[in-house]
Design a protein around this motif. Sequence first.
Motif, mmCIF file in Angstrom:
data_model
loop_
_atom_site.group_PDB
_atom_site.id
_atom_site.type_symbol
_atom_site.label_atom_id
_atom_site.label_comp_id
_atom_site.label_asym_id
_atom_site.label_seq_id
_atom_site.Cartn_x
_atom_site.Cartn_y
_atom_site.Cartn_z
ATOM 1 N N LEU A 1 15.845 78.569 -18.425
ATOM 2 C CA LEU A 1 17.127 79.550 -18.488
ATOM 3 C C LEU A 1 16.593 81.115 -18.964
ATOM 4 N N GLY A 2 15.483 81.294 -19.045
ATOM 5 C CA GLY A 2 14.927 82.464 -19.154
ATOM 6 C C GLY A 2 14.934 83.280 -20.361
ATOM 7 N N GLN A 3 14.669 84.580 -20.079
ATOM 8 C CA GLN A 3 14.506 85.405 -21.313
ATOM 9 C C GLN A 3 15.798 85.499 -22.203
ATOM 10 N N HIS A 4 16.984 85.600 -21.728
ATOM 11 C CA HIS A 4 18.007 85.993 -22.414
ATOM 12 C C HIS A 4 18.787 84.677 -22.749
ATOM 13 N N THR B 1 20.457 81.796 -25.161
ATOM 14 C CA THR B 1 20.770 81.702 -26.720
ATOM 15 C C THR B 1 20.653 80.286 -27.095
ATOM 16 N N GLN B 2 20.252 79.899 -28.348
ATOM 17 C CA GLN B 2 20.145 78.583 -28.759
ATOM 18 C C GLN B 2 21.039 77.619 -28.304
ATOM 19 N N GLN B 3 22.441 78.264 -28.245
ATOM 20 C CA GLN B 3 23.610 77.441 -27.806
ATOM 21 C C GLN B 3 23.391 77.088 -26.237
ATOM 22 N N ALA B 4 22.894 78.073 -25.321
ATOM 23 C CA ALA B 4 22.836 77.812 -24.136
ATOM 24 C C ALA B 4 21.673 76.782 -23.758
ATOM 25 N N VAL B 5 20.494 76.675 -24.631
ATOM 26 C CA VAL B 5 19.382 75.778 -24.521
ATOM 27 C C VAL B 5 20.025 74.395 -24.860
ATOM 28 N N GLU B 6 20.727 74.322 -25.921
ATOM 29 C CA GLU B 6 21.376 73.041 -26.307
ATOM 30 C C GLU B 6 22.262 72.569 -25.318
ATOM 31 N N ALA B 7 23.225 73.465 -24.757
ATOM 32 C CA ALA B 7 24.034 73.067 -23.738
ATOM 33 C C ALA B 7 23.118 72.376 -22.378
ATOM 34 N N GLY C 1 14.592 81.563 -6.436
ATOM 35 C CA GLY C 1 15.892 81.321 -5.417
ATOM 36 C C GLY C 1 16.306 82.183 -5.006
ATOM 37 N N LEU C 2 17.387 82.085 -4.085
ATOM 38 C CA LEU C 2 18.256 83.143 -3.623
ATOM 39 C C LEU C 2 19.523 83.484 -4.051
ATOM 40 N N ASP C 3 19.893 82.642 -5.135
ATOM 41 C CA ASP C 3 21.529 82.580 -5.430
ATOM 42 C C ASP C 3 21.465 83.336 -6.608
ATOM 43 N N PRO C 4 22.252 84.747 -6.612
ATOM 44 C CA PRO C 4 22.184 85.571 -7.693
ATOM 45 C C PRO C 4 22.597 85.252 -8.930
ATOM 46 N N ALA C 5 23.527 84.143 -8.923
ATOM 47 C CA ALA C 5 23.855 83.590 -10.008
ATOM 48 C C ALA C 5 23.060 82.743 -10.856
ATOM 49 N N LEU C 6 21.982 82.057 -9.987
ATOM 50 C CA LEU C 6 21.127 80.957 -10.719
ATOM 51 C C LEU C 6 19.669 81.571 -10.774
ATOM 52 N N VAL C 7 19.231 82.682 -10.651
ATOM 53 C CA VAL C 7 17.954 83.017 -10.787
ATOM 54 C C VAL C 7 17.917 84.353 -11.772
ATOM 55 N N ALA D 1 25.304 76.579 -17.918
ATOM 56 C CA ALA D 1 24.244 76.801 -18.882
ATOM 57 C C ALA D 1 23.292 77.522 -18.180
ATOM 58 N N ASP D 2 22.884 77.118 -16.991
ATOM 59 C CA ASP D 2 21.545 77.792 -16.295
ATOM 60 C C ASP D 2 21.974 78.906 -15.666
ATOM 61 N N MET D 3 23.020 79.453 -15.629
ATOM 62 C CA MET D 3 23.556 80.974 -15.143
ATOM 63 C C MET D 3 22.905 82.142 -15.900
ATOM 64 N N ALA D 4 21.708 82.428 -15.864
ATOM 65 C CA ALA D 4 20.893 83.189 -16.835
ATOM 66 C C ALA D 4 21.819 84.505 -17.247
ATOM 67 N N TYR D 5 22.245 85.223 -16.206
ATOM 68 C CA TYR D 5 22.922 86.595 -16.475
ATOM 69 C C TYR D 5 24.397 86.495 -16.610
ATOM 70 N N ALA D 6 24.851 85.448 -16.577
ATOM 71 C CA ALA D 6 26.408 85.474 -16.337
ATOM 72 C C ALA D 6 27.101 85.930 -17.536
ATOM 73 N N SER D 7 26.593 85.744 -18.761
ATOM 74 C CA SER D 7 27.611 86.271 -19.914
ATOM 75 C C SER D 7 26.891 87.785 -20.136
ATOM 76 N N PHE D 8 25.681 88.083 -19.683
ATOM 77 C CA PHE D 8 25.283 89.460 -20.071
ATOM 78 C C PHE D 8 26.194 90.301 -18.856
ATOM 79 N N VAL D 9 26.558 89.869 -17.774
ATOM 80 C CA VAL D 9 26.940 90.744 -16.780
ATOM 81 C C VAL D 9 28.673 90.544 -17.040
#
Lengths: 338, 310, 522
Positions: free
Chosen positions: A39-42, A44-50, C53-59, C137-145
């Motif tokens: 899930l990467g650098q950003h 959240t604990q929530q996301a990890v659990e989910a 990967g090459l899907d902007p929502a998933l990497v 949950a694995d869309m790392a930057y979705a909530s950021f953007v």
Amino acid sequence: MLKYIIKRILMLIPVLLGVSIIVFLIMRVLSPDPAPIVLGQHATQQAVEAWRQANGLNDPIYLQYFHYLQGALTGDLGTSYYTKSPVTKEILARFPATIELAVVAIILASFFGILIGVISAVKKNSIFDNAGMFLALIGVSMPIFWLGILLIIFFSGYLHWLPSNGRINPLLEPIRVTGFYLVDSLVTGNMNSFKDALQHIILPASALAMYSMAIITRMTRSSMLDTLQQDYIRTARAKGIEEGRVIIRHALRNGLIPIITVIGLQLGSLLGGAVLTETVFSWPGIGAYTVACILKSDFPVVQGVVLLVATIFVLMNLLVDVIYGFLDPRIKYSKKEV
Amino acid sequence: MKVKNSSNWSESLVQAAEYVERPESQLKVMWETLRQNKAAVVGLIIIGLLVLIALTVWGSELMGKQILPYDPNYSDMSESFIPPNASHWFGTDQLGRDMFSRILAGTKISLFVGVAAVAISLTVGVILGAIAGYRGGKTDTFIMRLMDMMLAIPSILLAIAFMAALGKGLDKAIIAIGLVSIPEYARIVRGSILSVKENDFVQAAKVIGNRSSRIIYKHILPNVISVIVVRATLGISSAVLDTAALGFLGLGVQPPFAEWGDMLGRARGFIFTAPYTLIFPGIAITITVLAFNLLGDGLRDAIDPKSRIK
Amino acid sequence: MRKVKKIMALALSATLILVSLTGCGGSKTGAEGNTAPKASDTLIYAQGAEPRGLDPALVDDGESAKVMSNIYEGLLKYNKDSTKVEPSLAKSWDVSPDGLSYTFHLQQGVKFHDGTDFNAEAVKFNIDRQLPPQVTADMAYASFVYGSVKNVEVVDPNTVKINLTSPSTPLLNNLAMIMAAPIVSPKALKDNNNNVNQAPVGTGPYKFVKWEKDQNIVLVSNDGYWGTKALTKNVIFKFIKDNSARVVALNNGEADIIDGIDATVVKQITDSGNKIFQAPGMNINYMAYNTSKKPFNDQKLRAAISQAINVPELVKSLYQGYSEPATAILPTFMEGYDKSISQVAYDPTAAAKTLKDAGLTSLHMITYTNPRPYNSATGQSLAEAIQGYLSKVGVQVTIDSFDWTTYKEKLKAGNYDLAFYGWIGDNGDPDNFLYLLSVDDPTMNIARYKNDQFNSLIAKGLTTPAGADRNGIYTQLEKLSATDAAWLPISHAETLCAYRPNVENFYFHMTGITPFAGVAKK
């Protein structure tokens, strides 16, 4: 014989099941949580659990294993956590590279191993023999990754004869037929590609072959020495048969059995050696990939690879035993098993 | 070592009395044969030297004194990448540490891991093999299947998986490498026990009333000890190789400690600019492994009755 | 014996043939009788690892970003030399006075690589997949953007409206990011089960051809591109893990451009006639004080320690010119940065006095053992260097070092006086850097700094529209941070790339992308 083969194959199943359980346990119970990596650098604990919930990591362990087994039996080995691509696809993309490397390595190892071993046995205690045995001794003592590094330093860094990494120049990639570049380039008549692929494979294959070659050399020599002492050899010589024929037709053929056994058994060490060789040479094979996935806690990939490798390994052992049985008429795989 | 199957148990007894070799005398014969094998002696000498180095380094560390030319962990960036010269025999690495001192310091770690890992494999393997051989039946099948499973996975992958699971570090490396080799010892011991169990003189001895321990001591041990000694010696050499491999992949000893494989792994980036950082650690590994291989080969020849006749 | 000799002869000749085939003189590029790309119209870029990967929502990794930046485009893009935003797929936009509605007027006549049309529906499709309930949950930057987005409306095929839950000025910067924001062909997403990691389809100047795992990715120029077509027909991203092997590849001509190099190989590269590209970095390398407990809950002591460290000298010796000493948290090219910002001045005498008076003689420092993108010298070396400075003012520092994963656990645990960390910017907006000092999460705010004035300014900056007023807020935040000294900013690492002399117009953007459309190979 057939009964024996079937029985052996049946016995494979619990072994493979066991292997899959062992790896499953190691990876899931003991390994670090893959969630932060995936899930990467950003995260959240929530996301990890989910994510853990969605991927079934909170289920009891036996349930997880059951789901995994279900999938595996239908050919679905799961999806890589890291790339979200099917595990089977990821493995298949990299498998040909390792197989090509291993095949070239075993050919080199067998050819030179038997050659040196036979000559050493024939010229026992000569300089050639002593040199050969010393070389073999060094060969089993040298770390494979160091040998690879030395080859790179010398042939690539100093002489500039050969490339130091990779499988082929991307501009020279042959059209994909089998996935083995050497084969594909020959089949499509692309000599530039063949030359390039050969240049890339020589160093890693040599590094990989060294250990096996040393073992095969030693085994060939000792097997030949045993065989050459046999009475029928003396008889053949007494009959006036030319020495060359004696060695090859009579001695080698009979001495071949343990040699073949050893060659077959080398497969295990080749697979292990491939891991290190691929790392040193950045060879895009399954070995280096598996290590990377173990380090990233990418469970599905690791489980898939280990299961696959274990299956091949066990099947190869069976194959060796079967060939053994064919070659040596004295061995009978009858009801009373040894 | 053929014993004629005899229905007369008293005859078997006599044979038993004549045949049984005391373990001590067998070792003595082994030693005599070994001494004549020049290569093995060379191996032994090298090992002796390595052990001496390791103990000296360890001892000096315990006492807080510096016996090596430089502190192996002392990093001075201004001294980095010095090729071998008079003050730095093997040159310096990317962090300016003296390579000669680091290689000597690494001896201690490599030997320690090698011996410790083999000790683990041996102990667990022998116990498992003994149980399997002695008990037979279901216990035997279960244990041997377990060993088969472990053998089905290439040892390095297994070791890596263990390390990834247990975490990095020296102690975890020892356990991982140790675990991987258990099946071999189990098989040896089990095989020996099985082959001897059926023999008449053992049956005879049992009938007389010899305790199990005596049987083990007089009949089983002689066969097994020599084979295990050979296996263990060769096992140390492969443990040293495995340690280096794990270190190379970055899974073994953690910085700033000097471990030969780790040194190779970290210096990979300088393969073209400073090849000497890669040559010496490799030589160290090769020599160590070679020494144990020479000794192991020598021991193997020494226990082979064929060579004794020669 | 003759037979044996025959075999030996055979073996020898086979070996000779093998050797001659492999030949001396290295490998040559160029193919004949092949539909494969030729050297002259192909740009080869070698990087250290393959994309996830090459899907902007998933990497979320930089290796994927570089490849994606040639295949996809977003509504906006960054200016070549800064993080200011410019039109891309959106040719213009309006913001409602309350800051809750952004209306984008889209480029017309644009098609995706698979022939389908780019339009407002496509934009809505792409954003919706990253909003609840579709977001995974694995869309790392979705909530950021898209965290502030309430919904997306299609006004007409060429106009799309994004409505927010609360005003958020960084949204425009977010839409120029390579993560999450680029627009993918909805058809491709539907055909590939919402995962185009292996089959990317965008609107950009290059199209995806193939991906040989662990080896390379091949792109070809998009003939139907709506903008200026790419100057070089083919682009190949090659993956060479070994840093030294990558340099050799460049020097051999097997690669035209490489990245991921450090100061030690610069000379080797320039000696071979190749050129170095130094890109400013959107990152900050810093030391943090644990303000949640003694002794660093006292601002005076924090300032004193900062006083004891000669940052420019430290940066010069550790990074040899390839990192800039930091006078502020923000990199110099970002909005909100101002020349007038500076940290506590170097004054070891004053520092020694303050520390002596306070009786501060020992500190506990934790660090990481590996190098990081913002710190090429490793956390260990940085810690040791600072330990040296502090010992000169009478403070003994004990260093505990850990591998990166363990280190992050230790940061969470909080048992330290001093720690090291860094930040790589995501969107080029000043809030992206400075908000770190305002959050509650101790893995982001490792100084555990809590200042109400600071936090209210951060909140204000988020909702103030872009412009001089907003920049002023961030300058103010910087000055507040400098006085309070919760961090000691150390350096901004530059990105080093190298390229062959016949390559023109190459640039590595500070946000970590490498658009090749304008790059030519002579």
